[in-house]
Motif scaffolding. Structure first.
Motif, mmCIF file in Angstrom:
data_model
loop_
_atom_site.group_PDB
_atom_site.id
_atom_site.type_symbol
_atom_site.label_atom_id
_atom_site.label_comp_id
_atom_site.label_asym_id
_atom_site.label_seq_id
_atom_site.Cartn_x
_atom_site.Cartn_y
_atom_site.Cartn_z
ATOM 1 N N PRO A 36 45.081 44.774 33.964
ATOM 2 C CA PRO A 36 46.502 44.412 34.095
ATOM 3 C C PRO A 36 46.966 43.406 33.048
ATOM 4 C CG PRO A 36 45.417 44.367 36.237
ATOM 5 C CD PRO A 36 44.347 44.542 35.205
ATOM 6 N N TYR A 37 46.065 42.492 32.651
ATOM 7 C CA TYR A 37 46.441 41.481 31.662
ATOM 8 C C TYR A 37 46.526 42.096 30.263
ATOM 9 C CZ TYR A 37 45.581 38.368 35.527
ATOM 10 O OH TYR A 37 45.642 37.762 36.749
ATOM 11 N N ILE A 38 45.693 43.105 29.999
ATOM 12 C CA ILE A 38 45.781 43.812 28.713
ATOM 13 C C ILE A 38 47.147 44.476 28.605
ATOM 14 C CG2 ILE A 38 44.845 45.714 27.330
ATOM 15 C CD1 ILE A 38 42.084 45.092 28.552
ATOM 16 N N HIS A 39 47.571 45.152 29.682
ATOM 17 C CA HIS A 39 48.898 45.797 29.695
ATOM 18 C C HIS A 39 50.007 44.760 29.563
ATOM 19 C CE1 HIS A 39 47.296 49.699 30.535
ATOM 20 N NE2 HIS A 39 46.762 49.341 31.687
ATOM 21 N N MET A 40 49.863 43.657 30.297
ATOM 22 C CA MET A 40 50.904 42.636 30.335
ATOM 23 C C MET A 40 51.161 42.016 28.957
ATOM 24 S SD MET A 40 50.855 39.056 32.488
ATOM 25 C CE MET A 40 50.112 39.839 33.906
ATOM 26 N N GLY B 280 54.418 43.038 43.021
ATOM 27 C CA GLY B 280 53.927 43.488 41.725
ATOM 28 C C GLY B 280 54.414 42.664 40.561
ATOM 29 N N GLN B 281 55.189 41.591 40.831
ATOM 30 C CA GLN B 281 55.712 40.749 39.751
ATOM 31 C C GLN B 281 54.995 39.396 39.659
ATOM 32 O OE1 GLN B 281 60.020 40.481 40.002
ATOM 33 N NE2 GLN B 281 60.199 42.648 40.461
ATOM 34 N N THR C 120 42.435 38.050 57.178
ATOM 35 C CA THR C 120 43.266 39.219 56.874
ATOM 36 C C THR C 120 42.622 40.491 57.417
ATOM 37 O OG1 THR C 120 44.367 40.457 55.111
ATOM 38 C CG2 THR C 120 42.208 39.546 54.584
ATOM 39 N N THR C 121 43.468 41.441 57.757
ATOM 40 C CA THR C 121 42.965 42.752 58.206
ATOM 41 C C THR C 121 43.262 43.846 57.189
ATOM 42 O OG1 THR C 121 45.034 43.130 59.406
ATOM 43 C CG2 THR C 121 43.188 42.191 60.660
ATOM 44 N N ARG C 122 44.192 43.578 56.238
ATOM 45 C CA ARG C 122 44.650 44.684 55.367
ATOM 46 C C ARG C 122 44.634 44.382 53.876
ATOM 47 N NH1 ARG C 122 49.685 47.431 58.535
ATOM 48 N NH2 ARG C 122 48.817 47.314 60.637
ATOM 49 N N THR C 123 44.616 43.109 53.490
ATOM 50 C CA THR C 123 44.825 42.786 52.069
ATOM 51 C C THR C 123 43.599 42.129 51.442
ATOM 52 O OG1 THR C 123 45.894 40.726 52.760
ATOM 53 C CG2 THR C 123 47.328 42.596 52.267
ATOM 54 N N MET C 124 42.415 42.500 51.945
ATOM 55 C CA MET C 124 41.187 41.864 51.473
ATOM 56 C C MET C 124 41.001 41.986 49.967
ATOM 57 S SD MET C 124 37.295 42.498 52.826
ATOM 58 C CE MET C 124 37.078 44.112 52.093
ATOM 59 N N HIS C 125 41.292 43.163 49.409
ATOM 60 C CA HIS C 125 41.016 43.398 47.983
ATOM 61 C C HIS C 125 41.871 42.495 47.091
ATOM 62 C CE1 HIS C 125 38.199 46.626 48.592
ATOM 63 N NE2 HIS C 125 39.031 47.172 49.476
ATOM 64 N N TRP C 126 43.110 42.229 47.515
ATOM 65 C CA TRP C 126 43.988 41.335 46.726
ATOM 66 C C TRP C 126 43.342 39.972 46.591
ATOM 67 C CZ3 TRP C 126 46.688 36.753 46.911
ATOM 68 C CH2 TRP C 126 47.741 36.606 46.004
#
Length: 449
Positions: free
Chosen positions: A18-22, A380-381, A407-413
């Motif tokens: 994501p940082y390469i794209h950014m 996403g911002q 958390t139950t849903r956002t572990m990967h973040w």
């Protein structure tokens, strides 16, 4: 061995992408102090800059030469003289500065010309162009001190630099400027870097320096409780400058920070102070989430702040949809009102777009980050990351060594941002008693380095 490498490389590369794209197509102005070159870091810095450029970033490089000029003066038996943090450049010092600049330019161009096998520069061609991009004027006499041939930037040739960058070349600038009559002036690397970044409205200004960055408690020694402050909002940086003595020496808090603040106020949204002593510090700062040095960030378009009782309605409205779908635990308006001071909110034009609360457990030197929420309109911002950073700052300021989330849903973040999964038994006793075993939330912890 190969399997282990695969398991470490793939997630790492995905986190960097994501940082390469950014940053592709963005313009960075990088100032490297002369001490970094004197310490033998040029080759690695050149490789890292060439790598960043190959990923689509437009680069302007400004080199310093403070130790090199001092060494030339010493060889001629001439003392180096400074005032107000600026060298007093007499005729001998001007000659030494011109000699040092010529030698350094040669060394830098040579470093970027080496497509060394088995390095990130293998097979690469880095075209580097330098020129008379800076018009200068004399510093003159300040507080009775005649600075002679020392100067300040009067004008930056933006069109010339932009054309060179668009041509695909890196721009190299020495800290020298010339008057319209051809008179040479010795400038400071810090002022040239800042002036060029502002004139180009660069996306980043980066100083590669003798110092590791700005500490949470400036002026106090390095310790677990006094790490580098990785993100300083412009307002906090200005406040810190107001409390600091003038920056006369590179190790003074204000020395580089004053230029970062000036750049941010001049339209450069992000300015960085990095240590040259850490190999790869440029790559770590640009392509890793937490970075390694201090970043001064201009938040004039939005307000990232601690919440007040007036924000309770906005917080409740923001988190309600996520409570309804089970992402967040339900909180009554009374609870939010009671805990308002524990919340951090991100507000834009009077609307709250993101929030989170920090519940400290001081006896365990940790704190729970709860109710981290970002409006669907701005997901996403990077708003979640901004709130997370501020919660980390609040936790450090409170003397906490870690923060945790359930958390139950956002572990990967959270995993992508330095959190690690732990057993619920890790929780502080007071929090363990309130743990909902039916909900089976994952517990993730991030150590605050």
């Amino acid at each position: 061995m190969s399997t282990v490498f695969n398991f470490t490389f793939v997630p790492w590369f995905r986190s960097v992408a994501p940082y390469i794209h950014m940053h592709r197509g963005k313009t960075f102005v990088v100032g490297i102090c002369g001490e970094a070159i004197a310490a033998g870091k040029l080759q690695n810095l050149a490789q890292d800059l060439a790598l960043i450029r190959s990923l689509g970033v437009k680069l302007v490089l400004v080199h310093g030469f403070r130790p090199q000029v001092t060494e030339q003066l010493k060889a001629k038996g001439h003392a180096a003289r400074y005032s107000h943090g600026i060298r007093i450049t007499d005729e001998v010092a001007l000659d030494c500065a011109q000699e040092a600049a010529g030698q350094l330019r040669y060394e830098i161009e040579a470093a970027f010309s080496q497509g060394l096998p088995n390095t990130p520069m293998a097979g690469s061609t880095v075209r580097m162009i330098s020129g008379n991009f800076i018009t200068a004027r004399p510093v003159g006499i300040v507080d009775g001190v005649d600075f002679q041939h020392s100067g300040v930037v009067r004008k930056v040739d933006v069109a010339g630099i932009t054309r060179t960058l668009d041509f695909g070349a890196m721009v190299l600038i020495s800290p020298f400027g010339f008057s319209p009559t051809g008179e040479a002036f010795n400038l400071t690397m810090e002022e040239v870097t800042t002036s060029v970044a502002i004139a180009l409205q660069a996306d980043k200004l980066i100083f590669v320096t003798e110092v590791p960055g700005i500490r949470v408690k400036p002026g106090e020694p390095e310790s677990e409780d006094n790490p580098i402050d990785t993100e300083l909002p412009l307002a906090a940086a200005e406040q810190l400058l107001a409390q600091s003595p003038p920056g006369q020496h590179p190790t003074d808090t204000a020395f580089y920070l004053q230029h970062c603040v000036k750049a941010c106020k001049g339209g450069v949204e992000r300015s960085h102070i990095l240590p040259f002593a850490v190999d790869g510090s440029l790559l770590l700062e640009v392509y890793v989430h937490d970075g390694i040095g201090t970043m001064v960030i201009d938040e004039k378009l939005e307000s990232l702040r601690e919440a007040s009782a007036d924000d309770v309605g906005g917080i409740a409205q923001l988190i309600e949809p996520f409570e309804n779908d089970g992402t967040l635990v339900k909180r009554s308006r009374t609870e939010i009102e009671r805990d308002a001071s524990l919340y951090t909110v991100l507000e834009h034009d009077g609307v709250i777009f993101a929030c989170a609360a920090l519940y400290p457990y001081p006896e365990a030197r940790t704190g729970e980050m709860a109710a981290l929420t970002v409006s669907p309109q701005s997901q996403g911002q990077g708003d979640g990351e901004k709130v997370l950073k501020r919660i980390e700052q609040r936790a450090r300021a409170a003397g906490l060594q870690s923060i945790f989330v359930l958390t139950t849903r956002t572990m990967h973040w959270f995993l992508k941002r330095g959190f690690e999964v732990v057993d619920p038994d890790w929780l502080p006793e007071a929090r363990k008693r309130k743990y909902n075993w039916d909900r089976r939330s994952q517990v993730l912890v991030k150590k605050l380095g």
